[in-house]
Design a protein around this motif. Structure first.
Motif, PDB file in Angstrom:
ATOM      1  N   ARG A  45       0.882  -1.367  -0.099  1.00 48.46           N
ATOM      2  CA  ARG A  45       0.007  -0.050   0.115  1.00 48.46           C
ATOM      3  C   ARG A  45       0.667   1.194   0.043  1.00 48.46           C
ATOM      4  N   SER A  46       1.944   1.082   0.788  1.00 47.77           N
ATOM      5  CA  SER A  46       2.852   2.354   0.757  1.00 47.77           C
ATOM      6  C   SER A  46       3.494   2.632  -0.538  1.00 47.77           C
ATOM      7  N   VAL A  47       3.633   1.408  -1.157  1.00 48.87           N
ATOM      8  CA  VAL A  47       4.464   1.835  -2.358  1.00 48.87           C
ATOM      9  C   VAL A  47       3.492   2.207  -3.513  1.00 48.87           C
ATOM     10  N   THR A  48       2.312   1.820  -3.469  1.00 47.79           N
ATOM     11  CA  THR A  48       1.281   2.280  -4.472  1.00 47.79           C
ATOM     12  C   THR A  48       1.280   3.759  -4.149  1.00 47.79           C
ATOM     13  N   ALA A  49       0.982   4.315  -2.750  1.00 47.30           N
ATOM     14  CA  ALA A  49       0.768   5.494  -2.403  1.00 47.30           C
ATOM     15  C   ALA A  49       2.113   6.487  -3.153  1.00 47.30           C
ATOM     16  N   LYS A  50       3.331   5.973  -2.683  1.00 49.22           N
ATOM     17  CA  LYS A  50       4.341   6.792  -3.018  1.00 49.22           C
ATOM     18  C   LYS A  50       4.442   7.076  -4.713  1.00 49.22           C
ATOM     19  N   ASN A  51       4.196   6.009  -5.398  1.00 52.39           N
ATOM     20  CA  ASN A  51       4.331   6.200  -6.873  1.00 52.39           C
ATOM     21  C   ASN A  51       3.370   7.251  -7.251  1.00 52.39           C
ATOM     22  N   ILE A  90      -6.045   8.649  -1.541  1.00 51.86           N
ATOM     23  CA  ILE A  90      -5.966   7.014  -1.327  1.00 51.86           C
ATOM     24  C   ILE A  90      -6.204   6.751   0.147  1.00 51.86           C
ATOM     25  N   LYS A  91      -7.273   5.897   0.486  1.00 50.08           N
ATOM     26  CA  LYS A  91      -7.970   5.637   1.772  1.00 50.08           C
ATOM     27  C   LYS A  91      -6.468   5.176   2.757  1.00 50.08           C
ATOM     28  N   GLY A  92      -6.454   5.924   3.840  1.00 52.72           N
ATOM     29  CA  GLY A  92      -5.427   5.741   5.126  1.00 52.72           C
ATOM     30  C   GLY A  92      -4.156   6.450   4.848  1.00 52.72           C
ATOM     31  N   VAL A  93      -4.087   7.470   3.702  1.00 51.39           N
ATOM     32  CA  VAL A  93      -3.000   8.330   3.378  1.00 51.39           C
ATOM     33  C   VAL A  93      -3.338   9.603   3.975  1.00 51.39           C
ATOM     34  N   ASP A 116      -1.316   4.972   6.995  1.00 50.81           N
ATOM     35  CA  ASP A 116      -1.789   4.137   7.984  1.00 50.81           C
ATOM     36  C   ASP A 116      -1.678   2.612   7.826  1.00 50.81           C
ATOM     37  N   THR A 117      -1.224   1.970   8.661  1.00 49.86           N
ATOM     38  CA  THR A 117      -0.955   0.549   8.696  1.00 49.86           C
ATOM     39  C   THR A 117      -2.158  -0.095   9.171  1.00 49.86           C
ATOM     40  N   ILE A 125       3.330  -0.365  15.154  1.00 50.50           N
ATOM     41  CA  ILE A 125       3.868   0.476  14.201  1.00 50.50           C
ATOM     42  C   ILE A 125       2.530   1.071  13.530  1.00 50.50           C
ATOM     43  N   GLN A 126       2.219   2.275  13.747  1.00 47.48           N
ATOM     44  CA  GLN A 126       1.029   2.778  13.383  1.00 47.48           C
ATOM     45  C   GLN A 126       0.798   3.633  12.042  1.00 47.48           C
ATOM     46  N   ASP A 127       1.919   3.805  11.389  1.00 47.89           N
ATOM     47  CA  ASP A 127       1.891   4.450  10.094  1.00 47.89           C
ATOM     48  C   ASP A 127       3.585   4.298   9.424  1.00 47.89           C
ATOM     49  N   ILE A 128       3.408   4.561   8.034  1.00 50.38           N
ATOM     50  CA  ILE A 128       4.648   4.353   7.358  1.00 50.38           C
ATOM     51  C   ILE A 128       4.914   5.753   6.644  1.00 50.38           C
ATOM     52  N   PRO A 129       5.805   6.389   7.067  1.00 51.16           N
ATOM     53  CA  PRO A 129       6.453   7.848   6.347  1.00 51.16           C
ATOM     54  C   PRO A 129       6.400   7.696   4.989  1.00 51.16           C
ATOM     55  N   LEU A 130       6.109   8.705   4.142  1.00 53.22           N
ATOM     56  CA  LEU A 130       6.561   8.778   2.744  1.00 53.22           C
ATOM     57  C   LEU A 130       7.214   9.906   2.415  1.00 53.22           C
ATOM     58  N   LYS A 131       8.091  10.090   1.393  1.00 52.56           N
ATOM     59  CA  LYS A 131       8.655  11.505   1.265  1.00 52.56           C
ATOM     60  C   LYS A 131       8.980  11.474  -0.446  1.00 52.56           C
TER      61      LYS A 131
END
Length: 429
Positions: A45-51, A90-93, A116-117, A125-131
């Motif tokens: 989910r985090s990879v999709t959101a970052k792309n 995106i849901k959860g972002v 959000d995880t 682990i509550q969330d994954i940071p993206l930049k």
């Protein structure tokens, strides 16, 4: 003693009993198993959101860089609008603020968010940071010379999806000229027109035309030079007739439709100019006429962007500043005659000449991997497969070839061409 013996037997039996162990072991193992599965799901989910976020940041940076006439505040506003339009929720972002800065000679767009995880919360682990970070050069040295080589043969007057084809082409070309010129600094973009059918109507120095006089200006319908000059951009030589363009008045068989039709239909070459209003005006006026000479149109498009005679408006090749682009559109195959190395004029020679012209244009690039002279080709409602393939091969790469079967696809193609040219001017780091 009997008591101790009985206790020993009971303990031994308990030691051997395994039925309850399965539940205990499963209970102990299920948590790490769920965490492991959660890592995979949440990571995907985090990879999709970052792309998605990276693509939105790239678009925002390019949009801000393209606004060379705007203030920094307006560029920031544009970047934000473009980012918001491309970064769909995106849901959860949880999206943070978009940061737009202007380091020397460029635009830098930074964006941070968290995802959000779901199952990883079991591990705390509550969330994954993206930049994401995107840097784009400001087009301080970005200039463009664009030759629109457009088919105005009779078939472009046919109806397609309720509209004449040349009108769809005209509207798409006008939008391209408007979008590119408005986003560029004054005098940084030059556009020229080469409308072609079986002839090209243009003004040339008299000494460059068969039958013309030195020191005069000649205007009329012309056909191609003798081979091999008709597939190269070499300057004409006043003492060598083979290097000169043909004068339709000198050979009756080339004037079947009459040159007056080019005047009446406003089908004349307009050399490179920064006056895009005049380009827009002529696009409004031009209407189809006669048959098709793709090779001749392409040759004049090349001469328009060449530093050699007869035109004088183009910059030198590979000057480090200027992108040169030919946009060639046709809806049919070669029907006009062209000179070949066999000394004859045939339709087949015209097809081969187009192939040679495209190859020779590509050879002027110092670095083929980073071409500064690009060829963009468009097959519009074209049902001749050989010509479609010829246009595909002519383009700088497959990314620069478009096949449009209807009006909507043609509009989309020109939108993509506009972005390609704009991006080639503002190169992403």
């Amino acid at each position: 003693m009997m008591f101790l013996q009985t206790l020993k037997e009971k303990l031994t039996a308990f030691k051997r009993e395994k039925r309850g162990n399965v539940a205990i072991i499963f209970g102990l193992a299920v948590v790490p198993l769920m965490i492991g599965a959660g890592v995979a799901v949440d990571y995907a989910r985090s990879v999709t959101a970052k792309n998605v976020m990276q693509s939105a940041a790239d678009a925002a940076a390019l949009a801000a860089a393209a606004m060379t006439k705007a203030s920094e505040a307006d560029r920031i506003a544009m970047a934000q609008n473009v980012f918001d339009a491309n970064f769909s929720t995106i849901k959860g972002v949880k999206s943070g603020n978009l940061k737009v800065t202007f380091p020397a000679g460029g635009v830098r767009v930074t964006h941070e968010a968290t995802v959000d995880t779901v199952l990883m919360q079991l591990a705390g682990i509550q969330d994954i940071p993206l930049k994401t970070v995107t840097e784009v050069n400001l087009p301080t040295i970005g200039k463009a010379e664009i030759a629109l080589v457009l088919d105005y043969s009779g078939s472009m007057g046919n109806m397609l999806n309720g509209e004449k084809k040349y009108i769809t082409m005209r509207n798409a070309a006008k939008q391209l000229v408007s979008d590119i010129s408005e986003s560029a600094a004054e005098d940084d973009v030059k556009v020229g027109l080469v409308p072609f059918s079986h002839h090209v109507y243009t003004s040339l120095p008299g000494e460059y035309v068969l039958g013309g006089k030195k020191g005069t200006s000649w205007t009329g319908c012309t056909y191609d030079r003798r081979a091999p000059h008709n597939v190269n951009d070499t300057s004409p030589i006043s003492t060598n007739n083979n290097t000169k363009w043909g004068n339709t008045k000198s050979q009756k068989k080339f004037d079947d439709y009459g040159c007056d039709g080019y005047v009446n239909n406003s089908l004349y070459v307009q050399p490179l100019t920064t006056n895009t209003a005049s380009i827009q005006s002529q696009l409004d006026d031009m209407t189809p006429y006669a048959w098709t000479n793709i090779a001749l149109g392409m040759a004049f498009g090349w001469h328009m962007l060449s530093p050699n005679a007869p035109y004088v408006q183009a910059s030198e090749y590979n000057d480090g500043q200027t992108l040169k682009a030919i946009v060639l559109l046709t809806d049919g195959k070669q029907t006009a005659l062209s000179w070949g190395p066999n000394g004859k004029q045939t339709q087949k020679n015209g097809e081969k000449n187009l192939e040679k012209i495209c190859t020779n244009i590509k050879s002027v690039n110092d670095d083929p991997d980073k071409p500064r002279f690009i060829i963009i080709t468009v097959a519009f409602d074209l049902d001749d497969e050989d010509t479609v393939n010829r246009l595909r091969d002519c383009a700088t790469s497959n990314d620069y070839f478009y096949e449009a079967e209807n009006n909507g696809q043609l509009s989309s193609a020109f939108d993509a061409i506009t972005k390609q040219i704009s991006k080639a001017i503002a190169i992403t780091k």
